[in-house]
Design a protein around this motif. Structure first.
Motif: not given
Length: 183
Positions: A78-92
């Protein structure tokens, strides 16, 4: 080919084997540790003729986070951490691979979470390579680093009566890799 007495894998592109790879993390929760992992990710390792000519790229689906507690998982998405709806991917994306010892390596790269990109360095261990029973060439490695979660705008926290905060600021990222040669 051998490098520092260690058998070096054939050059080429290796894809992460999701069924035998784990992308995990450990974070403090008050005085204990909470462990979690991401179950959906993809990536590849390009093994060059030398470690220094190699590279790594990984994409992780943030809504695949699992900590064995459904409410915590929902909070992390949710909004307190990853905000998966808005930022579905993290990358390296690696920027450098350095041979640092017999089987050890340093992996420099850019970690992007919530559209914030910061450099990180992982310490790694090359665990070898070989053929599986189906004649596929595979490589095995592990890598880890510690990051300050607030550097990526993961700032939610609550002060606790005993002093300090509910969630630690440092997070250990731990990755165990099995990858299969595809090219």
């Amino acid at each position: 080919q051998e490098i520092a007495g260690v058998s070096y894998p054939p050059a080429g592109t290796y894809e992460l084997d999701a069924s035998h790879t784990e992308v995990g993390f450990v974070a403090r929760h008050m005085l204990t540790k909470t462990r979690g992992r991401f179950t959906e990710f993809s990536g590849s390792i390009v093994v060059g003729e030398t470690p220094e000519s190699s590279s790594v790229q990984v994409d992780v689906q943030t809504d695949s986070v699992q900590t064995n507690f459904e409410q915590r998982d929902a909070h992390l998405k949710g909004a307190d951490f990853f905000e998966s709806d808005e930022y579905p991917v993290m990358s390296f994306r690696s920027t450098a691979v350095r041979h640092t010892g017999e089987t050890s390596f340093g992996l420099d790269g850019d970690l992007t979470i919530k559209d914030v990109t910061k450099p990180v360095t992982l310490k790694g261990e090359f665990n070898g390579w070989g053929k599986d029973p189906f004649d596929n060439t595979k490589i095995f490695a592990e890598a880890s680093t510690t990051v300050e979660r607030e550097d990526w705008d993961l700032t939610w926290n609550v002060a606790v009566e005993t002093g300090g905060f509910l969630v630690g600021k440092k997070v250990d990222i731990v990755i165990d890799v099995e990858a299969i040669k595809v090219g």
